[in-house]
Design a protein around this motif. Structure first.
Motif, mmCIF file in Angstrom:
data_model
loop_
_atom_site.group_PDB
_atom_site.id
_atom_site.type_symbol
_atom_site.label_atom_id
_atom_site.label_comp_id
_atom_site.label_asym_id
_atom_site.label_seq_id
_atom_site.Cartn_x
_atom_site.Cartn_y
_atom_site.Cartn_z
ATOM 1 N N MET A 181 0.832 -1.176 0.000
ATOM 2 C CA MET A 181 0.000 0.000 0.000
ATOM 3 C C MET A 181 0.878 1.240 0.000
ATOM 4 S SD MET A 181 -3.195 -0.619 2.524
ATOM 5 C CE MET A 181 -2.507 -1.733 3.710
ATOM 6 N N GLU A 182 0.643 2.121 -0.936
ATOM 7 C CA GLU A 182 1.429 3.336 -1.042
ATOM 8 C C GLU A 182 0.667 4.514 -0.458
ATOM 9 O OE1 GLU A 182 3.422 6.219 -4.382
ATOM 10 O OE2 GLU A 182 2.837 4.187 -4.930
ATOM 11 N N VAL A 183 1.296 5.204 0.453
ATOM 12 C CA VAL A 183 0.701 6.386 1.074
ATOM 13 C C VAL A 183 0.794 7.538 0.078
ATOM 14 C CG1 VAL A 183 0.890 8.034 2.972
ATOM 15 C CG2 VAL A 183 1.345 5.626 3.374
ATOM 16 N N VAL A 184 -0.350 8.142 -0.252
ATOM 17 C CA VAL A 184 -0.355 9.260 -1.194
ATOM 18 C C VAL A 184 -0.610 10.595 -0.503
ATOM 19 C CG1 VAL A 184 -0.994 7.877 -3.200
ATOM 20 C CG2 VAL A 184 -2.776 8.908 -1.803
ATOM 21 N N THR A 185 -1.248 10.572 0.663
ATOM 22 C CA THR A 185 -1.532 11.799 1.400
ATOM 23 C C THR A 185 -1.199 11.606 2.877
ATOM 24 O OG1 THR A 185 -3.367 12.275 -0.100
ATOM 25 C CG2 THR A 185 -3.293 13.533 1.933
ATOM 26 N N VAL A 186 -0.506 12.601 3.434
ATOM 27 C CA VAL A 186 -0.153 12.576 4.844
ATOM 28 C C VAL A 186 -0.696 13.852 5.480
ATOM 29 C CG1 VAL A 186 1.737 12.584 6.520
ATOM 30 C CG2 VAL A 186 1.956 11.265 4.426
ATOM 31 N N GLY A 187 -1.434 13.700 6.578
ATOM 32 C CA GLY A 187 -1.876 14.840 7.358
ATOM 33 C C GLY A 187 -0.905 15.042 8.498
ATOM 34 N N LEU A 188 -0.493 16.289 8.711
ATOM 35 C CA LEU A 188 0.494 16.590 9.745
ATOM 36 C C LEU A 188 -0.060 17.652 10.677
ATOM 37 C CD1 LEU A 188 3.410 16.230 10.816
ATOM 38 C CD2 LEU A 188 4.114 17.970 9.180
ATOM 39 N N ASP A 189 -0.280 17.274 11.932
ATOM 40 C CA ASP A 189 -0.753 18.197 12.960
ATOM 41 C C ASP A 189 0.469 18.643 13.746
ATOM 42 O OD1 ASP A 189 -2.249 19.651 14.753
ATOM 43 O OD2 ASP A 189 -2.993 17.907 15.847
ATOM 44 N N LEU A 190 0.776 19.926 13.659
ATOM 45 C CA LEU A 190 1.989 20.453 14.264
ATOM 46 C C LEU A 190 1.850 20.600 15.772
ATOM 47 C CD1 LEU A 190 2.681 23.266 11.670
ATOM 48 C CD2 LEU A 190 3.633 20.963 11.718
ATOM 49 N N GLY A 191 2.930 20.355 16.455
ATOM 50 C CA GLY A 191 2.990 20.521 17.897
ATOM 51 C C GLY A 191 4.359 21.032 18.279
ATOM 52 N N ARG A 192 4.552 21.298 19.534
ATOM 53 C CA ARG A 192 5.851 21.805 19.984
ATOM 54 C C ARG A 192 6.906 20.700 19.920
ATOM 55 N NH1 ARG A 192 5.839 25.589 24.752
ATOM 56 N NH2 ARG A 192 6.280 27.112 23.163
ATOM 57 N N ASP A 193 6.638 19.571 20.524
ATOM 58 C CA ASP A 193 7.604 18.469 20.555
ATOM 59 C C ASP A 193 7.093 17.188 19.908
ATOM 60 O OD1 ASP A 193 9.625 19.874 21.971
ATOM 61 O OD2 ASP A 193 8.474 19.596 23.814
ATOM 62 N N VAL A 194 5.776 17.062 19.794
ATOM 63 C CA VAL A 194 5.173 15.854 19.237
ATOM 64 C C VAL A 194 4.235 16.234 18.100
ATOM 65 C CG1 VAL A 194 3.738 13.839 19.724
ATOM 66 C CG2 VAL A 194 5.296 14.689 21.475
ATOM 67 N N PHE A 195 4.360 15.539 16.978
ATOM 68 C CA PHE A 195 3.521 15.763 15.812
ATOM 69 C C PHE A 195 2.618 14.556 15.616
ATOM 70 C CE2 PHE A 195 7.500 17.959 15.177
ATOM 71 C CZ PHE A 195 7.101 19.226 14.791
ATOM 72 N N GLN A 196 1.397 14.779 15.216
ATOM 73 C CA GLN A 196 0.486 13.684 14.883
ATOM 74 C C GLN A 196 0.494 13.538 13.372
ATOM 75 O OE1 GLN A 196 -1.002 11.893 17.260
ATOM 76 N NE2 GLN A 196 -1.936 10.506 15.808
ATOM 77 N N VAL A 197 0.780 12.349 12.859
ATOM 78 C CA VAL A 197 0.793 12.109 11.416
ATOM 79 C C VAL A 197 -0.233 11.034 11.068
ATOM 80 C CG1 VAL A 197 3.149 12.863 10.961
ATOM 81 C CG2 VAL A 197 2.753 10.530 11.657
ATOM 82 N N HIS A 198 -0.889 11.230 9.949
ATOM 83 C CA HIS A 198 -1.977 10.356 9.510
ATOM 84 C C HIS A 198 -1.771 10.120 8.013
ATOM 85 C CE1 HIS A 198 -6.153 8.863 9.546
ATOM 86 N NE2 HIS A 198 -6.224 9.396 8.342
ATOM 87 N N GLY A 199 -1.591 8.882 7.603
ATOM 88 C CA GLY A 199 -1.346 8.568 6.200
ATOM 89 C C GLY A 199 -2.439 7.721 5.600
ATOM 90 N N VAL A 200 -2.849 8.065 4.366
ATOM 91 C CA VAL A 200 -3.884 7.309 3.665
ATOM 92 C C VAL A 200 -3.442 6.988 2.237
ATOM 93 C CG1 VAL A 200 -5.805 8.254 5.009
ATOM 94 C CG2 VAL A 200 -5.096 9.396 2.937
ATOM 95 N N THR A 201 -4.029 5.932 1.679
ATOM 96 C CA THR A 201 -3.774 5.534 0.303
ATOM 97 C C THR A 201 -4.730 6.286 -0.623
ATOM 98 O OG1 THR A 201 -5.344 3.712 0.419
ATOM 99 C CG2 THR A 201 -3.061 3.213 1.013
#
Length: 77
Positions: free
Chosen positions: A1-21
């Protein structure tokens, strides 16, 4: 499965990343520490990165050098 879109929620020290095909299947949804972010994106194939629109959103993608990994960034409201 190839990730085509990544959502990036910015934070000070920790980032939340969400990847979808391309068909919307969730591949990952996890937290990544700042020091691990470049290593994390280095393992992914070229993808579109959606970044939350906040004060540092214009600066972070360039300082994180996401472009060097073939990423295109897009701000999301």
């Amino acid at each position: 499965m190839e990730v085509v879109t990544v959502g990036l929620d910015l934070g000070r020290d920790v980032f939340q990343v969400h990847g979808v095909t391309s068909d919307g299947t969730i591949v990952f949804n996890r937290s990544v520490r700042r020091r691990q972010l470049l290593k994390f994106f280095g393992k992914l194939s070229s993808s579109l990165v959606g970044i939350e629109a906040c004060g540092s959103a214009h600066h972070r993608p360039r300082t994180a050098s996401l472009i060097q990994f073939g990423r295109r960034d897009r701000l999301t409201p």
